[in-house]
Design a protein around this motif. Structure first.
Motif, PDB file in Angstrom:
ATOM      1  N   SER A  61      24.060 -22.201  40.990  1.00 13.99           N
ATOM      2  CA  SER A  61      23.441 -23.097  41.933  1.00 13.99           C
ATOM      3  C   SER A  61      22.233 -23.593  41.932  1.00 13.99           C
ATOM      4  N   LEU A  62      21.433 -24.552  41.726  1.00 11.51           N
ATOM      5  CA  LEU A  62      20.679 -25.280  42.026  1.00 11.51           C
ATOM      6  C   LEU A  62      20.179 -24.984  42.592  1.00 11.51           C
ATOM      7  N   LEU A  63      20.215 -24.519  44.254  1.00  8.74           N
ATOM      8  CA  LEU A  63      19.989 -24.198  45.521  1.00  8.74           C
ATOM      9  C   LEU A  63      19.440 -23.078  45.308  1.00  8.74           C
ATOM     10  N   VAL A  64      20.197 -21.848  44.903  1.00 11.64           N
ATOM     11  CA  VAL A  64      20.326 -20.704  44.702  1.00 11.64           C
ATOM     12  C   VAL A  64      18.971 -19.910  44.093  1.00 11.64           C
ATOM     13  N   LEU A  65      18.735 -20.475  42.633  1.00 11.77           N
ATOM     14  CA  LEU A  65      18.009 -19.484  41.676  1.00 11.77           C
ATOM     15  C   LEU A  65      16.303 -20.005  41.208  1.00 11.77           C
ATOM     16  N   PRO A  66      16.036 -20.473  41.630  1.00  8.50           N
ATOM     17  CA  PRO A  66      14.743 -21.134  42.102  1.00  8.50           C
ATOM     18  C   PRO A  66      13.871 -19.996  43.084  1.00  8.50           C
ATOM     19  N   PRO A  67      14.800 -20.067  44.472  1.00 13.68           N
ATOM     20  CA  PRO A  67      14.280 -18.985  45.187  1.00 13.68           C
ATOM     21  C   PRO A  67      14.722 -17.619  44.808  1.00 13.68           C
ATOM     22  N   PHE A  68      15.847 -16.891  44.173  1.00 14.26           N
ATOM     23  CA  PHE A  68      16.108 -16.170  43.465  1.00 14.26           C
ATOM     24  C   PHE A  68      14.798 -15.340  42.757  1.00 14.26           C
ATOM     25  N   ALA A  69      14.454 -16.820  41.567  1.00 14.68           N
ATOM     26  CA  ALA A  69      13.434 -16.459  40.879  1.00 14.68           C
ATOM     27  C   ALA A  69      12.600 -15.713  41.402  1.00 14.68           C
ATOM     28  N   LEU A  70      11.936 -16.870  42.526  1.00 13.14           N
ATOM     29  CA  LEU A  70      10.725 -16.823  43.173  1.00 13.14           C
ATOM     30  C   LEU A  70      10.546 -14.896  43.407  1.00 13.14           C
ATOM     31  N   LEU A  71      11.714 -15.253  44.097  1.00 12.88           N
ATOM     32  CA  LEU A  71      11.749 -12.981  44.022  1.00 12.88           C
ATOM     33  C   LEU A  71      11.510 -12.083  43.002  1.00 12.88           C
ATOM     34  N   ILE A  72      12.394 -12.649  42.188  1.00 13.49           N
ATOM     35  CA  ILE A  72      12.128 -11.646  40.933  1.00 13.49           C
ATOM     36  C   ILE A  72      10.875 -11.101  40.308  1.00 13.49           C
ATOM     37  N   SER A  73       9.396 -12.755  40.358  1.00 10.71           N
ATOM     38  CA  SER A  73       8.986 -12.772  39.916  1.00 10.71           C
ATOM     39  C   SER A  73       8.112 -11.968  40.344  1.00 10.71           C
ATOM     40  N   TRP A  74       8.258 -12.252  42.120  1.00 11.38           N
ATOM     41  CA  TRP A  74       7.048 -11.401  43.098  1.00 11.38           C
ATOM     42  C   TRP A  74       7.600  -9.907  42.651  1.00 11.38           C
ATOM     43  N   LEU A  75       8.519  -9.972  42.926  1.00 11.24           N
ATOM     44  CA  LEU A  75       8.638  -7.919  42.875  1.00 11.24           C
ATOM     45  C   LEU A  75       7.754  -7.970  41.401  1.00 11.24           C
ATOM     46  N   TYR A  76       8.166  -8.800  40.286  1.00 15.53           N
ATOM     47  CA  TYR A  76       7.517  -8.310  38.819  1.00 15.53           C
ATOM     48  C   TYR A  76       6.072  -7.804  38.882  1.00 15.53           C
ATOM     49  N   CYS A  77       5.410  -9.018  39.739  1.00 13.98           N
ATOM     50  CA  CYS A  77       3.628  -8.847  40.360  1.00 13.98           C
ATOM     51  C   CYS A  77       3.141  -8.039  40.636  1.00 13.98           C
ATOM     52  N   ARG A  78       3.920  -7.210  41.492  1.00 13.43           N
ATOM     53  CA  ARG A  78       4.305  -6.556  42.761  1.00 13.43           C
ATOM     54  C   ARG A  78       3.860  -5.076  41.322  1.00 13.43           C
ATOM     55  N   TRP A  79       4.411  -5.145  40.722  1.00 14.03           N
ATOM     56  CA  TRP A  79       5.122  -3.727  40.155  1.00 14.03           C
ATOM     57  C   TRP A  79       3.727  -3.795  38.713  1.00 14.03           C
ATOM     58  N   ARG A  80       3.772  -4.610  38.469  1.00 15.49           N
ATOM     59  CA  ARG A  80       3.222  -4.508  36.247  1.00 15.49           C
ATOM     60  C   ARG A  80       2.209  -6.011  36.713  1.00 15.49           C
ATOM     61  N   PRO A  81       1.188  -6.362  38.074  1.00 15.69           N
ATOM     62  CA  PRO A  81       0.151  -7.317  38.158  1.00 15.69           C
ATOM     63  C   PRO A  81      -0.628  -6.697  36.065  1.00 15.69           C
ATOM     64  N   ASP A  82      -0.791  -8.993  36.159  1.00 10.92           N
ATOM     65  CA  ASP A  82      -1.550  -8.826  35.182  1.00 10.92           C
ATOM     66  C   ASP A  82      -1.972 -10.021  34.706  1.00 10.92           C
ATOM     67  N   ALA A  83      -3.370  -9.978  34.510  1.00 13.12           N
ATOM     68  CA  ALA A  83      -4.499 -11.650  34.880  1.00 13.12           C
ATOM     69  C   ALA A  83      -3.359 -12.593  34.082  1.00 13.12           C
ATOM     70  N   PHE A  84      -2.841 -12.195  32.819  1.00 17.83           N
ATOM     71  CA  PHE A  84      -2.360 -14.202  32.036  1.00 17.83           C
ATOM     72  C   PHE A  84      -0.870 -13.966  32.680  1.00 17.83           C
ATOM     73  N   TRP A  85      -0.111 -12.947  33.033  1.00 19.89           N
ATOM     74  CA  TRP A  85       1.522 -13.059  33.547  1.00 19.89           C
ATOM     75  C   TRP A  85       1.053 -13.496  35.414  1.00 19.89           C
ATOM     76  N   ASN A  86       1.045 -14.119  35.850  1.00 15.96           N
ATOM     77  CA  ASN A  86       0.550 -13.974  37.291  1.00 15.96           C
ATOM     78  C   ASN A  86       1.835 -14.216  37.912  1.00 15.96           C
ATOM     79  N   LEU A  87       1.594 -15.060  39.273  1.00 20.15           N
ATOM     80  CA  LEU A  87       2.987 -14.971  39.944  1.00 20.15           C
ATOM     81  C   LEU A  87       3.323 -16.501  39.152  1.00 20.15           C
ATOM     82  N   SER A  88       2.533 -17.712  39.366  1.00 27.91           N
ATOM     83  CA  SER A  88       2.770 -18.810  39.123  1.00 27.91           C
ATOM     84  C   SER A  88       3.793 -18.965  37.334  1.00 27.91           C
TER      85      SER A  88
END
Length: 342
Positions: A61-88
């Motif tokens: 669902s296009l209504l579910v995937l964006p917030p799910f992607a945001l959750l995955i991205s936030w978890l990744y950035c919390r786990w592996r902070p990087d100057a280039f691969w920031n949250l955005s």
């Protein structure tokens, strides 16, 4: 589309976004994200029909995937902070891979619930569920990216563009056939209220046409390379639902198939078939809904079952011949077994 194609698309999209930062890890993450929405096949909804019609639901669902992607991205950035691969950047990569997966699925005949939890199945039907001409360039780009750190990102970007153009070609090819179908239906005095135009196996040149009519449907084949513009339609019986009431599973299957359904009795089994995938008497999605009891009355099954049918690759040569415009073999193709499951 098939899992290999979705993984390859996910890896290539990730590599294209990464650009000069493209490496094996980026490609692997992209491939994993590309297959993630299809993990819903592991869910059991209770019977064969429910497992079919509820696939490509919430996970696509296009209504579910964006917030799910945001959750995955936030978890990744919390786990592996990087100057280039920031949250955005991580969010853009993740949502791009997930959304391209579901949009590609929506271009096949199967149908995708793009706005789940709201009802509706959406499909363009401009590409077959397995198409080597779409998949092979993606695999080539991944191969180059794995062995060329300097040019991998550029190859991925170029192939993403090329694959998108191929999908555009599929739509243009379909519309060319659609114009020809409209002219044939008018000339042959056939109905045009419910018409299905979908690609045959592995290509975007040869198209199968299904025209719904009262008590029957018409089936024909049309290739972009045909010299004769006349389409030879074959009439086939539709059958009807013999019981007074329709079970909820049948109502769901009607919505899923947009009422492209066929009913037949084989032995003591009442079989309902989705006319969209397959050909003639060799359809990919067939379900046993009821069986006759000793009293001769239909008894609904507590759980619908897939009706088994054999499928093979031995007649692909004939299909290739028809694709090239040989309309003399239409009669044979109408009965050949060239169906494939997703």
């Amino acid at each position: 589309m098939d899992s290999i194609t979705q993984a390859a698309l996910g890896a290539t999209v990730a590599g294209a976004i990464a650009g000069k930062k493209c490496n094996a890890k980026v490609l692997l993450v992209g491939a994993a994200l590309g297959t993630l929405p299809d993990l819903d096949v592991m869910l059991d909804y209770g019977d064969a029909v429910q497992n079919t019609i509820k696939h490509r639901g919430f996970s696509h669902s296009l209504l579910v995937l964006p917030p799910f992607a945001l959750l995955i991205s936030w978890l990744y950035c919390r786990w592996r902070p990087d100057a280039f691969w920031n949250l955005s950047w991580v969010f853009f990569l993740t949502v791009s891979v997930l959304v391209t997966h579901t949009l590609l699925d929506a271009m096949t005949t199967y149908g995708t619930q793009l706005i789940w939890p709201f009802e509706g199945y959406f499909e363009l039907r401009n590409v077959f569920i397995i198409d080597p001409l779409y998949t092979l360039p993606l695999l080539l780009a991944i191969g180059v990216a794995l062995f060329s750190k300097k040019h991998g990102g550029r190859w991925c970007q170029s192939v993403v563009l090329l694959s998108t153009l191929y999908l555009g070609w599929g739509y243009a090819s379909q519309q060319t056939i659609a114009n020809r179908v409209e002219q044939n239906l008018a000339a042959q005095n056939l109905p045009n209220q419910q018409v299905l135009i979908t690609p045959t196996a592995f290509n975007t040149l040869l198209w199968r046409v299904v025209v719904m009519d009262d008590g029957q449907y018409w089936e024909g084949l049309a290739s972009v390379l045909d010299k004769d513009q006349v389409i030879d339609f074959v009439a086939r019986p539709l059958g009807s639902w013999p019981l007074e009431e329709k079970p909820p599973t049948l109502v769901g299957l009607e919505a899923f198939s947009h009422n492209y359904l066929n009913y037949r009795v084989e032995g003591d089994a009442l079989i309902v078939s989705d006319l969209r995938l397959g050909m003639a008497d060799n359809l990919s999605f067939e379900f046993v809904f009821a069986e006759k009891g000793s009293d001769g009355q239909w008894q609904l099954l507590e759980s619908t079952q897939r009706f088994p049918s054999e499928r093979g690759l031995d007649l692909l040569g004939v299909l290739w011949q028809r694709l090239k415009g040989d309309q003399s073999i239409d009669a044979n193709l109408q009965t050949m077994d060239i169906t494939y499951q997703r």
